[in-house]
Design a protein around this motif. Structure first.
Motif, PDB file in Angstrom:
ATOM      1  N   THR A   1       0.844  -1.195   0.000  1.00 18.78           N
ATOM      2  CA  THR A   1       0.000   0.000   0.000  1.00 18.78           C
ATOM      3  C   THR A   1       0.877   1.242   0.000  1.00 18.78           C
ATOM      4  OG1 THR A   1      -0.092   0.219   2.406  1.00 18.78           O
ATOM      5  CG2 THR A   1      -1.732  -1.229   1.360  1.00 18.78           C
ATOM      6  N   ILE A   2       0.291   2.368  -0.413  1.00 18.48           N
ATOM      7  CA  ILE A   2       1.025   3.634  -0.406  1.00 18.48           C
ATOM      8  C   ILE A   2       1.405   4.000   1.022  1.00 18.48           C
ATOM      9  CG2 ILE A   2       0.806   6.117  -0.805  1.00 18.48           C
ATOM     10  CD1 ILE A   2      -0.880   5.474  -3.254  1.00 18.48           C
ATOM     11  N   GLU A   3       0.489   3.779   1.950  1.00 18.04           N
ATOM     12  CA  GLU A   3       0.743   4.127   3.355  1.00 18.04           C
ATOM     13  C   GLU A   3       1.929   3.340   3.906  1.00 18.04           C
ATOM     14  OE1 GLU A   3      -3.167   5.267   2.114  1.00 18.04           O
ATOM     15  OE2 GLU A   3      -2.255   3.252   2.131  1.00 18.04           O
ATOM     16  N   GLU A   4       1.984   2.060   3.573  1.00 18.91           N
ATOM     17  CA  GLU A   4       3.092   1.233   4.062  1.00 18.91           C
ATOM     18  C   GLU A   4       4.414   1.670   3.436  1.00 18.91           C
ATOM     19  OE1 GLU A   4       4.523  -3.446   4.317  1.00 18.91           O
ATOM     20  OE2 GLU A   4       2.639  -2.924   3.302  1.00 18.91           O
ATOM     21  N   ALA A   5       4.395   1.977   2.150  1.00 14.09           N
ATOM     22  CA  ALA A   5       5.613   2.427   1.472  1.00 14.09           C
ATOM     23  C   ALA A   5       6.131   3.727   2.081  1.00 14.09           C
ATOM     24  CB  ALA A   5       5.348   2.608  -0.022  1.00 14.09           C
ATOM     25  N   GLU A   6       5.215   4.649   2.348  1.00 13.26           N
ATOM     26  CA  GLU A   6       5.618   5.926   2.938  1.00 13.26           C
ATOM     27  C   GLU A   6       6.186   5.731   4.340  1.00 13.26           C
ATOM     28  OE1 GLU A   6       2.068   8.213   2.590  1.00 13.26           O
ATOM     29  OE2 GLU A   6       2.571   8.941   0.555  1.00 13.26           O
ATOM     30  N   LYS A   7       5.624   4.784   5.081  1.00 15.51           N
ATOM     31  CA  LYS A   7       6.143   4.506   6.422  1.00 15.51           C
ATOM     32  C   LYS A   7       7.541   3.912   6.339  1.00 15.51           C
ATOM     33  CE  LYS A   7       4.983   2.290  10.807  1.00 15.51           C
ATOM     34  NZ  LYS A   7       3.938   1.625  11.603  1.00 15.51           N
ATOM     35  N   ILE A   8       7.733   2.950   5.438  1.00 15.14           N
ATOM     36  CA  ILE A   8       9.050   2.327   5.266  1.00 15.14           C
ATOM     37  C   ILE A   8      10.083   3.369   4.845  1.00 15.14           C
ATOM     38  CG2 ILE A   8      10.352   0.706   3.815  1.00 15.14           C
ATOM     39  CD1 ILE A   8       7.781  -1.011   3.743  1.00 15.14           C
ATOM     40  N   ALA A   9       9.667   4.299   3.983  1.00 15.81           N
ATOM     41  CA  ALA A   9      10.580   5.312   3.458  1.00 15.81           C
ATOM     42  C   ALA A   9      11.045   6.302   4.517  1.00 15.81           C
ATOM     43  CB  ALA A   9       9.916   6.067   2.304  1.00 15.81           C
ATOM     44  N   GLN A  10      10.342   6.386   5.633  1.00 13.39           N
ATOM     45  CA  GLN A  10      10.729   7.345   6.669  1.00 13.39           C
ATOM     46  C   GLN A  10      12.156   7.123   7.157  1.00 13.39           C
ATOM     47  OE1 GLN A  10       7.784   8.354   9.855  1.00 13.39           O
ATOM     48  NE2 GLN A  10       6.455   6.956   8.745  1.00 13.39           N
ATOM     49  N   SER A  11      12.578   5.855   7.267  1.00 13.10           N
ATOM     50  CA  SER A  11      13.934   5.580   7.744  1.00 13.10           C
ATOM     51  C   SER A  11      14.967   6.098   6.748  1.00 13.10           C
ATOM     52  CB  SER A  11      14.132   4.082   7.987  1.00 13.10           C
ATOM     53  OG  SER A  11      13.940   3.342   6.803  1.00 13.10           O
ATOM     54  N   ASN A  12      14.716   5.889   5.462  1.00 16.50           N
ATOM     55  CA  ASN A  12      15.609   6.371   4.411  1.00 16.50           C
ATOM     56  C   ASN A  12      15.696   7.894   4.429  1.00 16.50           C
ATOM     57  OD1 ASN A  12      16.155   7.499   1.688  1.00 16.50           O
ATOM     58  ND2 ASN A  12      16.365   5.361   1.073  1.00 16.50           N
ATOM     59  N   LEU A  13      14.558   8.547   4.508  1.00 17.19           N
ATOM     60  CA  LEU A  13      14.526  10.013   4.486  1.00 17.19           C
ATOM     61  C   LEU A  13      15.186  10.601   5.738  1.00 17.19           C
ATOM     62  CD1 LEU A  13      10.884  10.390   3.157  1.00 17.19           C
ATOM     63  CD2 LEU A  13      12.988  10.788   1.862  1.00 17.19           C
ATOM     64  N   HIS A  14      14.950   9.957   6.882  1.00 12.76           N
ATOM     65  CA  HIS A  14      15.576  10.426   8.120  1.00 12.76           C
ATOM     66  C   HIS A  14      17.095  10.282   8.032  1.00 12.76           C
ATOM     67  CE1 HIS A  14      16.079  11.513  12.248  1.00 12.76           C
ATOM     68  NE2 HIS A  14      16.467  10.302  12.628  1.00 12.76           N
ATOM     69  N   TRP A  15      17.548   9.210   7.395  1.00 15.82           N
ATOM     70  CA  TRP A  15      18.993   9.000   7.219  1.00 15.82           C
ATOM     71  C   TRP A  15      19.617  10.119   6.392  1.00 15.82           C
ATOM     72  CZ3 TRP A  15      21.785   5.314   3.455  1.00 15.82           C
ATOM     73  CH2 TRP A  15      23.089   5.083   3.883  1.00 15.82           C
ATOM     74  N   LYS A  16      18.892  10.580   5.370  1.00 18.86           N
ATOM     75  CA  LYS A  16      19.403  11.682   4.551  1.00 18.86           C
ATOM     76  C   LYS A  16      19.577  12.947   5.390  1.00 18.86           C
ATOM     77  CE  LYS A  16      19.409   9.294   0.755  1.00 18.86           C
ATOM     78  NZ  LYS A  16      20.699   8.866   0.160  1.00 18.86           N
ATOM     79  N   VAL A  17      18.655  13.186   6.318  1.00 17.73           N
ATOM     80  CA  VAL A  17      18.779  14.333   7.219  1.00 17.73           C
ATOM     81  C   VAL A  17      20.003  14.165   8.110  1.00 17.73           C
ATOM     82  CG1 VAL A  17      17.712  15.549   9.160  1.00 17.73           C
ATOM     83  CG2 VAL A  17      16.314  14.858   7.202  1.00 17.73           C
ATOM     84  N   LEU A  18      20.181  12.981   8.665  1.00 20.88           N
ATOM     85  CA  LEU A  18      21.335  12.720   9.530  1.00 20.88           C
ATOM     86  C   LEU A  18      22.638  12.873   8.759  1.00 20.88           C
ATOM     87  CD1 LEU A  18      20.099   9.597  11.555  1.00 20.88           C
ATOM     88  CD2 LEU A  18      20.127  11.997  12.280  1.00 20.88           C
ATOM     89  N   GLN A  19      22.671  12.397   7.525  1.00 21.66           N
ATOM     90  CA  GLN A  19      23.880  12.535   6.713  1.00 21.66           C
ATOM     91  C   GLN A  19      24.206  13.997   6.457  1.00 21.66           C
ATOM     92  OE1 GLN A  19      22.601   9.971   3.433  1.00 21.66           O
ATOM     93  NE2 GLN A  19      24.238   8.539   3.928  1.00 21.66           N
ATOM     94  N   ALA A  20      23.176  14.792   6.184  1.00 24.01           N
ATOM     95  CA  ALA A  20      23.392  16.221   5.947  1.00 24.01           C
ATOM     96  C   ALA A  20      23.965  16.913   7.174  1.00 24.01           C
ATOM     97  CB  ALA A  20      22.077  16.886   5.531  1.00 24.01           C
ATOM     98  N   LYS A  21      23.663  16.376   8.342  1.00 23.66           N
ATOM     99  CA  LYS A  21      24.164  16.928   9.601  1.00 23.66           C
ATOM    100  C   LYS A  21      25.470  16.274  10.051  1.00 23.66           C
ATOM    101  CE  LYS A  21      20.972  17.347  12.799  1.00 23.66           C
ATOM    102  NZ  LYS A  21      19.842  16.949  13.690  1.00 23.66           N
ATOM    103  N   GLY A  22      25.981  15.350   9.241  1.00 24.51           N
ATOM    104  CA  GLY A  22      27.194  14.642   9.609  1.00 24.51           C
ATOM    105  C   GLY A  22      26.995  13.613  10.695  1.00 24.51           C
TER     106      GLY A  22
END
Length: 326
Positions: free
Chosen positions: A226-247
Motif C-alpha cells: 500500500t502507499i501508506e506502508e511504502a511511505e512509512k518504510i521510506a521514513q527511515s531512508n529520508l531520516h537517514w538523509k537528514v542525519l547525513q546532511a548533519k554529519g
C-alpha cells in the motif's frame, strides 16, 4: 521495460557490516530468481553506513551464488586505480562467470579528500586524465593497443572467453559527452542528480559515435503493498538523509521508530522534500505509473533500481513487487 539493481550495501542501524554484506548476497540470489537483468555493486569509501569499498570482491561471491543475472560494478572509480589492475580483476570475474560481467566505470572520488589521497595520491590530477585512463583500460580489455605502444605486449590475464562489457556512469553532461565520444553504453544517475537528466541522455544518444548506443537510468524506488506502508518504510531512508546532511549518519540507516520520534526543523523538512522528489515511493500501481512516465521522458528501456530501507526484508519485498509488475 527491463529492471536491474544497483546495490550500495547499506548498513541498517543496529546491524553489522557483515550482516549488510550477507544481505546483499541474499538479495542478489533472490533477484536472480526473479529475473532481474543486472546486479551492480557500488564503490564507496568510508561513507556513512555503506559497506562496499571493493565491488569486485563482493561480485565474486555474488557470481558464485547466482545463475543468470549479469553482475557488475556501479562503478569502478577509475581515477583511484591503474587501468591494468582494473582489467585484471574484471578479467578474473569474466573468466569465472562467462558472458555475465559488466564493468561500470566512474570518475567520482567515492569518499573524502583524505580517502582519495590515501587511495590514489593526486586524485584531481588523475580526474583530469580520465579520458586517457579510460582509453588505456579499454585497450587492455579489447587487446588492441597500437603496436608502438609500450603496453602493446602486455596481457591482463586471465583472458576470458567473453570480455567484460564496459559502461560509463555519470550524473552530468560531461559524463554523457565522454560516453558518446568513446562509443560506450551510458548509465545516468537520476537518483543523485539535480541536472536535466532527459536532456543529458538525449545528448548522449544524439552524439554517440556508435550506432549501438544504449542507456540505463538509475532510480530510487521503495515499493510496498500500500502507499501508506511504502511511505512509512521510506521514513527511515529520508531520516537517514537528514542525519547525513548533519554529519550524523555513520551509524547507518535508522529505524522507522527513530524517524517517527524525530522533530524536524524547517531546514530539515526541506531536505526531506528534496529527497522525496528523487524517489518513487508507493504501491505497485503508483510505482508502475511513475516508472512509465520516466520511461517516456528518458526514452530508455532499462531502469536500475536503488532501494534503501532499514529492514532488509522490506527491501527484498520491494524488489519482489517490482518483479511482479514487469
Amino acid at each position: 521495460m527491463k529492471l536491474s539493481i544497483l546495490d550500495q550495501a547499506p548498513i541498517a542501524k543496529g546491524y553489522t557490516a557483515k550482516e549488510a554484506l550477507e544481505a546483499s548476497v541474499e538479495l542478489a540470489m533472490l533477484t536472480d530468481r526473479l529475473g532481474y537483468k543486472r546486479y551492480w555493486v557500488a564503490e564507496h569509501h568510508e561513507l556513512d553506513g555503506l559497506a562496499s569499498p571493493a565491488p569486485d570482491i563482493l561480485l565474486g561471491i555474488i557470481g558464485s551464488r547466482t545463475e543468470t543475472i549479469r553482475i557488475g560494478s556501479g562503478a569502478v572509480l577509475l581515477p583511484n586505480y591503474k587501468p591494468y589492475n582494473v582489467a585484471e580483476r574484471y578479467h578474473v570475474l569474466a573468466t569465472l562467470f562467462p558472458g555475465r560481467v559488466d564493468l561500470g566505470i566512474g570518475r567520482a572520488p567515492g569518499g573524502t579528500a583524505e580517502v582519495s589521497i590515501a587511495l590514489a595520491g593526486n586524485f584531481l590530477e588523475k580526474v583530469k586524465n580520465m579520458s586517457k585512463l579510460l582509453d588505456e583500460l579499454l585497450h587492455f580489455i579489447h587487446r588492441d593497443f597500437p603496436e608502438d605502444n609500450m603496453f602493446a605486449k602486455i596481457v591482463a590475464t586471465p583472458l576470458p572467453e567473453v570480455a567484460p562489457v564496459p559502461w560509463l556512469l555519470g550524473t552530468s553532461e560531461k559524463s554523457a559527452q565522454l560516453a558518446a565520444e568513446k562509443g560506450l553504453p551510458y548509465v545516468f544517475g537520476h537518483f543523485m542528480s539535480d541536472a536535466d537528466g532527459p536532456a543529458i541522455v538525449k545528448s548522449y544518444f544524439d552524439h554517440c559515435v556508435t550506432d549501438k548506443a544504449k542507456a540505463i537510468v538509475t532510480v530510487n524506488v521503495i515499493c510496498a503493498e500500500t502507499i501508506e506502508e511504502a511511505e512509512k518504510i521510506a521514513q527511515s531512508n529520508l531520516h537517514w538523509k537528514v542525519l547525513q546532511a548533519k554529519g550524523e549518519g555513520k551509524k547507518g540507516v535508522p529505524s522507522i521508530a527513530e524517524a517517527e520520534q524525530f522533530q524536524y526543523t524547517n531546514e530539515e523538512m526541506k531536505i526531506i522534500e528534496k529527497e522525496k522528489q528523487n524517489q518513487i515511493i508507493g504501491d505497485p500501481e503508483h510505482v508502475k505509473r511513475e516508472l512509465e512516465k520516466l520511461q517516456k521522458r528518458y526514452n530508455v528501456d532499462e531502469f536500475m533500481i536503488v532501494t534503501i530501507t532499514h529492514s532488509y526484508e522490506a527491501r527484498k519485498r520491494s524488489y519482489e513487487l517490482l518483479a511482479e509488475l514487469f
